[in-house]
Motif scaffolding. Structure first.
Motif, PDB file in Angstrom:
ATOM      1  N   ALA A   5      -8.751  24.139  -5.968  1.00 31.02           N
ATOM      2  CA  ALA A   5      -8.054  24.024  -7.255  1.00 31.02           C
ATOM      3  C   ALA A   5      -8.382  22.681  -7.926  1.00 31.02           C
ATOM      4  O   ALA A   5      -9.111  21.855  -7.378  1.00 31.02           O
ATOM      5  N   ASP A   6      -7.799  22.454  -9.103  1.00 30.22           N
ATOM      6  CA  ASP A   6      -8.163  21.293  -9.930  1.00 30.22           C
ATOM      7  C   ASP A   6      -8.003  19.940  -9.236  1.00 30.22           C
ATOM      8  O   ASP A   6      -8.655  18.970  -9.611  1.00 30.22           O
ATOM      9  N   GLU A   7      -7.077  19.864  -8.284  1.00 33.00           N
ATOM     10  CA  GLU A   7      -6.848  18.559  -7.653  1.00 33.00           C
ATOM     11  C   GLU A   7      -7.332  18.519  -6.209  1.00 33.00           C
ATOM     12  O   GLU A   7      -6.915  17.648  -5.432  1.00 33.00           O
ATOM     13  N   GLY A   8      -8.179  19.479  -5.829  1.00 34.46           N
ATOM     14  CA  GLY A   8      -8.807  19.398  -4.508  1.00 34.46           C
ATOM     15  C   GLY A   8      -8.115  20.221  -3.443  1.00 34.46           C
ATOM     16  O   GLY A   8      -8.688  20.482  -2.397  1.00 34.46           O
ATOM     17  N   GLY A   9      -6.850  20.620  -3.662  1.00 34.53           N
ATOM     18  CA  GLY A   9      -6.181  21.503  -2.699  1.00 34.53           C
ATOM     19  C   GLY A   9      -6.858  22.865  -2.710  1.00 34.53           C
ATOM     20  O   GLY A   9      -7.531  23.236  -3.681  1.00 34.53           O
ATOM     21  N   TRP A  10      -6.690  23.628  -1.614  1.00 31.58           N
ATOM     22  CA  TRP A  10      -7.283  24.968  -1.563  1.00 31.58           C
ATOM     23  C   TRP A  10      -6.681  25.835  -2.650  1.00 31.58           C
ATOM     24  O   TRP A  10      -5.486  25.758  -2.936  1.00 31.58           O
ATOM     25  N   TRP A  11      -7.518  26.663  -3.231  1.00 32.77           N
ATOM     26  CA  TRP A  11      -7.087  27.614  -4.268  1.00 32.77           C
ATOM     27  C   TRP A  11      -6.408  28.780  -3.546  1.00 32.77           C
ATOM     28  O   TRP A  11      -7.052  29.480  -2.785  1.00 32.77           O
ATOM     29  N   PRO A  12      -5.130  28.986  -3.751  1.00 30.81           N
ATOM     30  CA  PRO A  12      -4.415  29.952  -2.915  1.00 30.81           C
ATOM     31  C   PRO A  12      -4.589  31.379  -3.386  1.00 30.81           C
ATOM     32  O   PRO A  12      -4.673  31.641  -4.582  1.00 30.81           O
ATOM     33  N   THR A  67       5.140   0.362  -5.747  1.00 29.23           N
ATOM     34  CA  THR A  67       6.016   1.502  -6.053  1.00 29.23           C
ATOM     35  C   THR A  67       6.351   2.334  -4.819  1.00 29.23           C
ATOM     36  O   THR A  67       7.287   3.108  -4.843  1.00 29.23           O
ATOM     37  N   GLY A  68       5.539   2.205  -3.777  1.00 29.17           N
ATOM     38  CA  GLY A  68       5.872   2.904  -2.533  1.00 29.17           C
ATOM     39  C   GLY A  68       5.183   4.236  -2.341  1.00 29.17           C
ATOM     40  O   GLY A  68       4.943   4.638  -1.219  1.00 29.17           O
ATOM     41  N   GLN A  69       4.870   4.944  -3.434  1.00 32.39           N
ATOM     42  CA  GLN A  69       4.258   6.267  -3.266  1.00 32.39           C
ATOM     43  C   GLN A  69       3.207   6.512  -4.349  1.00 32.39           C
ATOM     44  O   GLN A  69       3.337   6.014  -5.466  1.00 32.39           O
ATOM     45  N   LEU A  70       2.206   7.335  -3.960  1.00 31.67           N
ATOM     46  CA  LEU A  70       1.099   7.659  -4.873  1.00 31.67           C
ATOM     47  C   LEU A  70       0.682   9.109  -4.641  1.00 31.67           C
ATOM     48  O   LEU A  70       0.594   9.562  -3.507  1.00 31.67           O
ATOM     49  N   LYS A  71       0.438   9.811  -5.735  1.00 29.53           N
ATOM     50  CA  LYS A  71       0.040  11.233  -5.677  1.00 29.53           C
ATOM     51  C   LYS A  71      -1.215  11.406  -6.526  1.00 29.53           C
ATOM     52  O   LYS A  71      -1.155  11.193  -7.734  1.00 29.53           O
ATOM     53  N   VAL A  72      -2.353  11.735  -5.909  1.00 27.33           N
ATOM     54  CA  VAL A  72      -3.569  11.868  -6.726  1.00 27.33           C
ATOM     55  C   VAL A  72      -4.402  13.113  -6.402  1.00 27.33           C
ATOM     56  O   VAL A  72      -5.514  13.235  -6.881  1.00 27.33           O
ATOM     57  N   GLY A  73      -3.879  14.030  -5.574  1.00 27.49           N
ATOM     58  CA  GLY A  73      -4.696  15.184  -5.249  1.00 27.49           C
ATOM     59  C   GLY A  73      -5.333  15.024  -3.886  1.00 27.49           C
ATOM     60  O   GLY A  73      -4.796  14.313  -3.038  1.00 27.49           O
ATOM     61  N   ILE A 124       0.874  -1.183   0.000  1.00 26.79           N
ATOM     62  CA  ILE A 124       0.000   0.000   0.000  1.00 26.79           C
ATOM     63  C   ILE A 124       0.910   1.232   0.000  1.00 26.79           C
ATOM     64  O   ILE A 124       1.755   1.376   0.872  1.00 26.79           O
ATOM     65  N   PRO A 125       0.729   2.123  -0.978  1.00 28.35           N
ATOM     66  CA  PRO A 125       1.664   3.243  -1.102  1.00 28.35           C
ATOM     67  C   PRO A 125       1.487   4.309  -0.028  1.00 28.35           C
ATOM     68  O   PRO A 125       0.410   4.448   0.548  1.00 28.35           O
ATOM     69  N   LEU A 126       2.543   5.081   0.163  1.00 30.61           N
ATOM     70  CA  LEU A 126       2.468   6.277   1.001  1.00 30.61           C
ATOM     71  C   LEU A 126       1.911   7.423   0.146  1.00 30.61           C
ATOM     72  O   LEU A 126       2.458   7.703  -0.917  1.00 30.61           O
ATOM     73  N   PRO A 127       0.836   8.069   0.616  1.00 29.23           N
ATOM     74  CA  PRO A 127       0.258   9.164  -0.183  1.00 29.23           C
ATOM     75  C   PRO A 127       1.037  10.477  -0.084  1.00 29.23           C
ATOM     76  O   PRO A 127       1.603  10.789   0.949  1.00 29.23           O
ATOM     77  N   GLU A 128       1.032  11.216  -1.181  1.00 29.38           N
ATOM     78  CA  GLU A 128       1.373  12.642  -1.171  1.00 29.38           C
ATOM     79  C   GLU A 128       0.060  13.330  -1.472  1.00 29.38           C
ATOM     80  O   GLU A 128      -0.490  13.149  -2.568  1.00 29.38           O
ATOM     81  N   VAL A 129      -0.463  14.104  -0.514  1.00 31.67           N
ATOM     82  CA  VAL A 129      -1.791  14.704  -0.692  1.00 31.67           C
ATOM     83  C   VAL A 129      -1.670  16.224  -0.765  1.00 31.67           C
ATOM     84  O   VAL A 129      -1.008  16.855   0.059  1.00 31.67           O
ATOM     85  N   GLN A 130      -2.355  16.784  -1.745  1.00 32.33           N
ATOM     86  CA  GLN A 130      -2.248  18.224  -1.983  1.00 32.33           C
ATOM     87  C   GLN A 130      -3.063  19.024  -0.964  1.00 32.33           C
ATOM     88  O   GLN A 130      -4.228  18.698  -0.700  1.00 32.33           O
ATOM     89  N   ILE A 131      -2.460  20.084  -0.422  1.00 32.42           N
ATOM     90  CA  ILE A 131      -3.175  20.976   0.496  1.00 32.42           C
ATOM     91  C   ILE A 131      -3.490  22.308  -0.206  1.00 32.42           C
ATOM     92  O   ILE A 131      -4.575  22.842  -0.077  1.00 32.42           O
ATOM     93  N   PHE A 132      -2.511  22.845  -0.964  1.00 29.48           N
ATOM     94  CA  PHE A 132      -2.769  24.009  -1.820  1.00 29.48           C
ATOM     95  C   PHE A 132      -2.426  23.645  -3.255  1.00 29.48           C
ATOM     96  O   PHE A 132      -1.409  22.997  -3.502  1.00 29.48           O
ATOM     97  N   GLY A 133      -3.264  24.074  -4.191  1.00 28.11           N
ATOM     98  CA  GLY A 133      -2.979  23.838  -5.607  1.00 28.11           C
ATOM     99  C   GLY A 133      -2.732  25.176  -6.292  1.00 28.11           C
ATOM    100  O   GLY A 133      -3.497  26.123  -6.110  1.00 28.11           O
ATOM    101  N   GLY A 134      -1.655  25.263  -7.057  1.00 26.77           N
ATOM    102  CA  GLY A 134      -1.351  26.520  -7.737  1.00 26.77           C
ATOM    103  C   GLY A 134      -1.023  26.283  -9.194  1.00 26.77           C
ATOM    104  O   GLY A 134      -1.547  25.346  -9.812  1.00 26.77           O
TER     105      GLY A 134
END
Ligand SMILES: O=C(O)[C@@H](CO)OP(=O)(O)O
Ligand SMILES: [Mg+2]
Length: 436
Positions: free
Chosen positions: A203-210, A384-390, A142-152
């Motif tokens: 923003a487009d991937e769910g992070g706050w629009w800064p 793969t160890g890591q996953l980035k999806v927003g 199960i991968p470690l997530p990178e999760v978006q907080i702000f999207g720019g």
């Protein structure tokens, strides 16, 4: 597992643009679906989406890509064995040998390739992650997530220059814990922005629009949000950036529009260096432009020991580019986006090249997405160890994180990579101690 029928249809993605869905039916009736995602910040060497329509649909039509599937690909693949993914993808390549797949369209090839993978897994009675791990001899996790907080960047009207401000929770004991902590940081960040009067949507991937005054304000706010959520920046919660620098590099100069200034490569590296010292940043994607290989090598020489440096636009999920970067000492990790390559087999080749060269892999969604959850299975099945999806609050993103929770139920919570030797290699107490 003979392919009996291939059918395409136009559906709509998370940005309201048309995209390609393909159904592949095998003899015996098993069906697999694949949907093409779409990027906004795109590398110049990645597979091209075939688009049409002129002013209609903002030129984002997919009529020609659907015709590629129905008129060119279907006649060539019907009657072939779907279980040989490499052979299927080789047929796609032979139908469009152009480097950017601009004759069939990468959006046509990727949807077909993914649909074939799904159909075979379904016919074999296996969840997709298991089919992938069995087929490619990989140990699932199960991968470690990178999760978006702000999207720019290109995902938020270029309101800040840096594209993704994300967090990771590397020391968490489980995937659930990562999501819970990330959720608290996400809403704490939203509250801080609201209090400052700077909350401008999502923003487009769910992070706050800064709506920040400068790029660094986003880093400060993110660090404050981690504290406000009761977590410790640099200890259990760390920052990952996607600078997406190709987007604001013009003629070799980095134009920070928000700050109304222009930097050369050395100054850009120094700026990032100051941020790395001041904030708990452990991973940076595309810190420099895809057209700045010497800058990328210099950045890696300076920071590669303590930082994960991911090539996205720079490596475009291309095995040869990964090998070349390794020989030049540029980056130490690669983003895997199946549609940059155009087929599953080419994405797997890139994963293998990364494994051979010691590069880490982060499987990634695109900024235009749908309910398709193939990448959750790809990350888990290949380990793969890591996953980035927003991020939270957009269902096309949460579909993928939630799918990881389902995969975890099948695989067992112990398969989560957090806290594993993988993590210890790049966020030890040593590095983080200096930063906290
Ligand atoms: O740059 C990226 O990594 C992706 C996802 O964040 O964006 P896009 O799909 O627009 O290329
Ligand atoms: Mg990127």
């Amino acid at each position: 597992m003979i392919i009996e029928a291939i059918r395409s249809r136009r559906i709509w993605d998370s940005r309201g643009n048309p995209t390609v869905e393909v159904d592949v039916t095998l003899e015996g009736g098993h069906v697999g679906h694949g949907i093409a995602p779409a990027g906004a910040s795109r590398g110049t060497r990645e597979a091209m989406d075939l688009r049409d329509g002129g002013p209609a649909l903002r030129g984002m039509g997919v009529g020609r890509a659907l015709a590629s599937v129905d008129d060119v690909v279907a006649p060539a693949l019907i009657g072939r064995d779907a279980s040989d993914q490499a052979a299927v993808d080789a047929v796609l390549l032979s139908l469009d040998p152009s480097p950017l797949k601009d004759s069939l369209g990468g959006n046509a090839t990727v949807a077909v390739s993914m649909a074939v993978l799904h159909a075979v897994a379904t016919a074999a009675g296996k969840p997709l992650w298991l089919h992938i791990s069995d087929t490619y001899g990989a140990a699932p996790s199960i991968p470690l997530p990178e999760v978006q907080i702000f999207g720019g960047g290109a995902h938020a009207g270029r309101r800040v220059d840096i594209q993704d401000f994300m967090i990771m929770v590397p020391g968490a004991g489980s995937f659930d814990e990562v999501l819970e902590i990330t959720n608290e940081v996400y809403f704490a960040a939203g509250d801080i922005m609201k209090r400052k009067g700077k909350l401008a949507g999502v923003a487009d991937e769910g992070g706050w629009w800064p709506a920040f005054d400068n790029n660094e304000e986003a880093l400060e706010t993110l660090t404050n949000a981690i504290n406000a959520a009761g977590e410790t920046p640099g200890k259990n919660v760390v920052i990952s950036l996607d600078v997406a620098a190709s987007e604001f590099c013009v003629d070799g100069r980095y134009r920070l529009a928000l700050e109304d200034r222009e930097l050369d490569t050395g100054e850009m590296i120094d700026l990032l260096g100051r941020w790395i010292d001041a904030y708990p940043i452990v991973s940076i994607e595309d810190p420099l432009s895809e057209a700045d290989p010497s800058g990328m090598a210099e950045f890696t020489r300076r920071f590669g020991k303590k930082l994960q440096i991911i090539g996205d636009d720079y490596l475009v999920t291309n095995a040869s580019l990964v090998r070349e970067a390794a020989s030049q000492g540029a980056c130490n990790a690669v983003l895997i986006k199946v549609n940059q390559a155009g087929t599953i087999s080419e994405a797997i080749d890139t994963f293998r090249a990364a494994t051979e060269t010691g590069y880490r892999c982060v499987v990634s969604a695109r900024s235009g997405e749908t309910e398709d959850v193939t990448i959750s299975h790809l990350a888990a099945g290949l380990g793969t160890g890591q996953l980035k999806v927003g991020s939270f609050t957009r269902s096309e993103r949460m579909a993928k994180w939630n799918e990881c929770l389902r995969i975890q139920d099948e695989l067992g919570a112990k398969a989560f990579v957090g806290g594993s030797p993988l993590s210890a290699t790049w966020w030890g107490d040593q590095n983080m101690g200096e930063k906290s």
